[in-house]
Design a protein around this motif. Structure first.
Motif, PDB file in Angstrom:
ATOM      1  N   ARG A  80      -6.642 101.695  39.466  1.00 34.50           N
ATOM      2  CA  ARG A  80      -7.392 102.400  40.503  1.00 34.50           C
ATOM      3  C   ARG A  80      -8.187 101.402  41.329  1.00 34.50           C
ATOM      4  NH1 ARG A  80     -12.732 102.461  39.076  1.00 34.50           N
ATOM      5  NH2 ARG A  80     -13.195 102.270  36.848  1.00 34.50           N
ATOM      6  N   LYS A  81      -8.723 101.876  42.433  1.00 32.15           N
ATOM      7  CA  LYS A  81      -9.531 101.030  43.304  1.00 32.15           C
ATOM      8  C   LYS A  81     -10.905 100.806  42.697  1.00 32.15           C
ATOM      9  CE  LYS A  81     -10.923 100.673  48.183  1.00 32.15           C
ATOM     10  NZ  LYS A  81     -10.895 101.346  49.507  1.00 32.15           N
ATOM     11  N   ILE A  82     -11.451  99.602  42.901  1.00 26.96           N
ATOM     12  CA  ILE A  82     -12.775  99.283  42.384  1.00 26.96           C
ATOM     13  C   ILE A  82     -13.827 100.179  43.036  1.00 26.96           C
ATOM     14  CG2 ILE A  82     -13.246  97.468  44.089  1.00 26.96           C
ATOM     15  CD1 ILE A  82     -14.594  95.878  41.829  1.00 26.96           C
ATOM     16  N   SER A  83     -14.838 100.554  42.254  1.00 26.58           N
ATOM     17  CA  SER A  83     -15.903 101.435  42.732  1.00 26.58           C
ATOM     18  C   SER A  83     -17.244 100.697  42.721  1.00 26.58           C
ATOM     19  CB  SER A  83     -16.003 102.673  41.840  1.00 26.58           C
ATOM     20  OG  SER A  83     -16.486 102.318  40.544  1.00 26.58           O
ATOM     21  N   LYS A  84     -18.234 101.331  43.282  1.00 24.06           N
ATOM     22  CA  LYS A  84     -19.587 100.771  43.269  1.00 24.06           C
ATOM     23  C   LYS A  84     -20.072 100.595  41.837  1.00 24.06           C
ATOM     24  CE  LYS A  84     -24.339 101.719  44.803  1.00 24.06           C
ATOM     25  NZ  LYS A  84     -25.205 102.655  45.578  1.00 24.06           N
ATOM     26  N   GLU A  85     -19.792 101.557  40.964  1.00 26.79           N
ATOM     27  CA  GLU A  85     -20.226 101.485  39.562  1.00 26.79           C
ATOM     28  C   GLU A  85     -19.593 100.293  38.863  1.00 26.79           C
ATOM     29  OE1 GLU A  85     -19.207 104.269  41.108  1.00 26.79           O
ATOM     30  OE2 GLU A  85     -21.231 105.143  41.245  1.00 26.79           O
ATOM     31  N   ASP A  86     -18.346 100.001  39.189  1.00 28.92           N
ATOM     32  CA  ASP A  86     -17.684  98.830  38.602  1.00 28.92           C
ATOM     33  C   ASP A  86     -18.393  97.546  39.010  1.00 28.92           C
ATOM     34  OD1 ASP A  86     -15.580 100.424  37.480  1.00 28.92           O
ATOM     35  OD2 ASP A  86     -14.601 100.448  39.446  1.00 28.92           O
ATOM     36  N   LYS A  87     -18.783  97.468  40.272  1.00 28.27           N
ATOM     37  CA  LYS A  87     -19.462  96.263  40.759  1.00 28.27           C
ATOM     38  C   LYS A  87     -20.840  96.105  40.123  1.00 28.27           C
ATOM     39  CE  LYS A  87     -17.045  96.542  45.209  1.00 28.27           C
ATOM     40  NZ  LYS A  87     -17.158  96.729  46.668  1.00 28.27           N
ATOM     41  N   LEU A  88     -21.517  97.203  39.900  1.00 30.74           N
ATOM     42  CA  LEU A  88     -22.826  97.141  39.245  1.00 30.74           C
ATOM     43  C   LEU A  88     -22.698  96.618  37.819  1.00 30.74           C
ATOM     44  CD1 LEU A  88     -24.413 100.500  40.499  1.00 30.74           C
ATOM     45  CD2 LEU A  88     -25.021  98.176  41.214  1.00 30.74           C
TER      46      LEU A  88
END
Length: 594
Positions: free
Chosen positions: A356-364
């Motif tokens: 899946r595409k990276i999300s804001k939560e993943d970056k955090l």
């Protein structure tokens, strides 16, 4: 109805009412809710005379078209257990284009108390709904279920296994003609052992004609209860008896050697392992941390299919052995060619739990802030501890010779005579090479055109970080969460370099400089000292097309090597596969769906 392809299995609508599971597209039930167990037993198990044949075959292989709810497999597994056979192994290979979600199958087995315990055990091992081949190990290795989620004809054409008995269990031939086609029946015949059999509920004329034209001797017998007729048949030829060996020597105590040793031990063998170092996992398998994720391809290729099958198997094994950290794998779209590939993959409709595409939560989870980088996420992926993986995988009841190298091996009446560095000689029937850089020192493998690449990882104490990443992420390198307080950053690819055992500051700088600036400045403490860092260096070997080497070099000489940087993904399933080849459990060249 969505048909299966290499990106995802097929999908069609079903209804479940009053205990009946029905396919809307084919307007057919999966099995009768009144006597489904009895019918499956009669048609498939009795139709193939399974009870008697299991008692006289040490290695028995069932092939199936149409896994459905798994009823036929559970009944076969139950019979295998009830017979209480010693030194007997069951392989069950089932092709299913439209796998059912677990919650649907759950509803079925609430009504089957005789099978519910087996279903609960199987349910824990069932794979995600991803296309490709999924190997499941049960009964401590005595039962192996191989599920191939694919179009039947495509899967059969790409397979090379040998079956003792077929369960032909597709939907009604008048409503699902493709699976009963002449092309499919010809492939079924090709993959059947001499004297192998089939059974099916169908007595339709075109089905019998296709089976006969494929080469089977076909006859009609009484169908189940009120059904007038069903069909059974046999392939002409005498049963073949392969020589079974009992003496195995594995050269190398890394992930490849441990994987083969475990697979052979599960098949009742006690291989001898020779490791040149004083403990296991001292070569490329010896890093503090490693990352597991698949190398998906935008087109249907053997490399892509192999990577996905190995990934599912190895990741599941790492979790069972307690060596997996509870994180996921993130890959940034760096450099530009990766961005192009990622965009293509995300547009193709792969299952969301696979990619899946990276999300804001993943970056955090990486840097505790939302930065401007794109990427993809593999939620089933994650970080592992390689040394622990190798040690936990290696059987604890086999002999291991430490601190000795092999200086060569020659043919003998038994198979091979191996000469060790202390002049000790060891005789074996089967010799398996799993070493990496050692291949160029061995006469029989020094001629292989392989690429030897040195790699250094850099170790950072977690106190150097102001934001410690809680998940691994990859760029032109990779960075892992801390393992025992140490974050691993890697790895260099030093082609054609002189072999070294020491770390260099230059290689550490390469690893650190590869970390994207947006992340670098937000994870490290202010004014942190990144000089004179610790690390580790090892040699990796690979083929020039990056496909692993697995199989037979010559009679009774086998290899599993050239895994490059993908050993922790590739080795466990390939070790299992190589054991099947050597033990003749399925066939001499059992390469399925690759």
């Amino acid at each position: 109805m969505k048909k299966p392809n290499y990106i995802s299995p097929g999908d069609f609508s079903t209804t479940f009412f009053d205990g009946v599971l029905r396919s809307k597209e084919f307007d057919d039930i999966y099995f009768s809710p009144l006597n489904g167990e009895e019918e499956s037993n009669y048609v498939f198990l009795e139709g193939n005379n399974l009870r008697d044949r299991l008692t006289i075959n040490n290695n028995f292989t069932v092939g199936e078209l149409g896994f459905g709810t798994g009823l036929n497999f559970l009944l076969t597994w139950k019979l295998f257990n009830d017979l209480k056979l010693n030194n007997t192994y069951l392989d069950y290979i089932s092709i299913e284009g439209y796998p059912l979600p677990i919650n649907q199958i759950n509803k079925i087995y609430e009504r089957y108390p005789k099978l519910v315990k087996l279903w609960i055990e199987l349910k824990k091992e069932m794979p995600p709904l991803w296309s490709g081949t999924h190997r499941i190990i049960l009964n401590k290795g005595r039962v192996r279920l191989t599920l191939i989620y694919s179009d039947a004809l495509e899967a059969l054409k790409l397979s090379n296994f040998s079956v003792n008995a077929w369960f032909l269990d597709g939907f009604n031939p008048n409503k699902n003609k493709d699976i009963w086609s002449m092309d499919v029946m010809q492939e079924v015949y090709r993959l059947t052992k001499p004297s192998g059999t089939f059974a099916t509920f169908s007595s339709a004329g075109f089905v019998r004609r296709n089976l006969e034209q494929a080469g089977f001797n076909v006859k009609k017998i009484k169908g189940f209860k009120f059904k007038k007729e069903m069909s059974i048949g046999q392939k002409k030829g005498k049963k073949q008896h392969n020589k079974i060996f009992s003496k195995y020597v594995i050269v190398g105590g890394g992930i490849a050697g441990a994987s083969i040793a475990q697979a052979l031990r599960q098949r009742g063998q006690s291989p001898l392992v020779i490791e040149k170092n004083d403990k296991l996992a001292q070569g490329a398998s010896g890093n503090i941390a490693a990352v597991q994720y698949p190398r998906l391809t935008t087109v249907n290729t053997p490399a892509g299919r192999l990577s996905l099958s190995c990934y599912r198997f190895s990741r599941n094994l790492a979790k069972k052995l307690g060596v997996a950290i509870n994180d996921k794998s993130i890959i940034f779209s760096i450099p530009e060619r990766e961005a192009i590939k990622h965009n293509k993959l995300l547009s193709q409709g792969w299952p969301k739990d696979l990619i899946r595409k990276i999300s804001k939560e993943d970056k955090l989870a990486i840097a505790n802030f939302d930065f401007n980088l794109n990427g993809i996420v593999h939620d089933h992926g994650g970080t592992i501890e390689p040394v622990k993986f190798v040690n936990n995988l290696m059987p604890d009841d086999i002999e291991i010779i430490f601190g000795k190298e092999i200086h060569g091996f020659t043919r003998s009446t038994e198979g091979w005579t191996i000469t060790l560095s202390d002049k000790t000689k060891i005789k074996t029937e089967i010799l398996i090479l799993t070493c990496s850089d050692g291949l160029r020192k061995i006469k029989q493998t020094s001629v292989f055109n392989l690429q030897y690449t040195q790699g250094q990882v850099t170790h950072l104490d977690e106190n150097k970080f102001k934001n410690i990443p809680s998940t691994n992420f990859s760029f032109s390198g990779y960075l892992t969460p801390p393992v025992n307080g140490i974050v691993t950053v890697g790895a260099t690819f030093e082609k054609n370099s002189n072999e070294r055992s020491y770390i260099t500051e230059e290689a550490s700088n390469i690893n650190l400089n590869n970390i994207p600036n947006e992340i670098f400045r937000n994870i490290f403490s202010h004014n942190v000292n990144l000089n004179k860092l610790d690390g580790r260096v090892s040699m990796r070997v690979s083929t020039f097309d990056r496909m692993p080497m697995m199989g037979q070099i010559e009679d009774n000489l086998y290899i599993l090597s050239a895994l490059g940087a993908r050993g922790m993904i590739m080795a466990p399933l390939l070790g299992e596969e190589l054991a099947s080849i050597m033990r003749k459990n399925i066939s001499e060249n059992f390469i399925w769906y690759v």
